[in-house]
Design an enzyme around this catalytic site. Sequence first.
Site, PDB file in Angstrom:
ATOM      1  N   GLU A  73       9.777  75.396 -74.888  1.00  0.00           N
ATOM      2  CA  GLU A  73       8.351  75.359 -75.199  1.00  0.00           C
ATOM      3  C   GLU A  73       7.672  76.703 -74.944  1.00  0.00           C
ATOM      4  OE1 GLU A  73       6.831  71.000 -75.181  1.00  0.00           O
ATOM      5  OE2 GLU A  73       7.372  71.495 -73.121  1.00  0.00           O
TER       6      GLU A  73
ATOM      7  N   GLU B 297      13.397  65.647 -73.357  1.00  0.00           N
ATOM      8  CA  GLU B 297      12.451  64.804 -72.626  1.00  0.00           C
ATOM      9  C   GLU B 297      12.545  63.327 -72.982  1.00  0.00           C
ATOM     10  OE1 GLU B 297      10.665  68.905 -72.222  1.00  0.00           O
ATOM     11  OE2 GLU B 297      11.871  67.804 -73.677  1.00  0.00           O
TER      12      GLU B 297
END
Length: 268
Positions: A122, A142
């Site tokens: 990210e 995730e």
Amino acid sequence: MSVLLTEVREFVGVMTLNRPEKHNAMNAEMFVRMAETWEAWATDPNVRCAVITGAGERAFSAGGDLGSLIPVLTRARPPQDQFEATLLETHPRVRDVAMLRTFFPKPVIAAINGFCIAGGTEVIEGTDIRICTESATFGLPEVKRAILPAGGSLVRLTRQMPFCRAMEVILTGRSITAQEALEYGFVNYVTPREQLLAKAMEIAREISENGPLAVAAAKKAMIETSGMPLEQAYLIEDKAWDVVANSEDAKEGPLAFMEKRRPVYRGC
């Protein structure tokens, strides 16, 4: 030793995530120091381009430190030092600045020296040019833990690789290789480990030799107009031209070309 190393070399700011023993997992101190550095470099005339990389041979970053960062952010335990307290008080602003979700006005190059997972992926989604080693891997696992990659991936990834590829990366939680990232257009170059930082610095220096106002205006306009109807986008482009064309640097560039010399840009 600091968890974040920073230096400025010939108009290039170099940021190194420095927890190699933890695969450069980001704890509260690293988040806060990253945010402070990006904010300082945003207005520093001696920084025209930035490079971000990780210390060690194995990892760019394993993402957020699940043992220290996440318990603070979920309030599973109280802050234990000033950095954890600062992060808790200023989150999500610090998170957004540290992970480049907030617009950074200068080009950022990622030199990805190994696996780049979860929050590591990210962070690089906020960069503009990406170089990785042949052994690098990328992933957003995730959903395997029943949580979301909400550090920007749900918004940015479909804009940075083909839609169906981005969906596959996020919904399966599987990692992709350096070669797959190159094929998807997620990275610019794949290099041997020993050439990684040199390649990043080569590009950074090439950028930093250009007119800094023009570079910053070009980046801003390209990001602002992404996905915008052409008529509106052209207005932003025209505004950028007006600002840059009236600068002293815009006079210096053509003059230096005519005089067959290197231009001296001052960012004004």
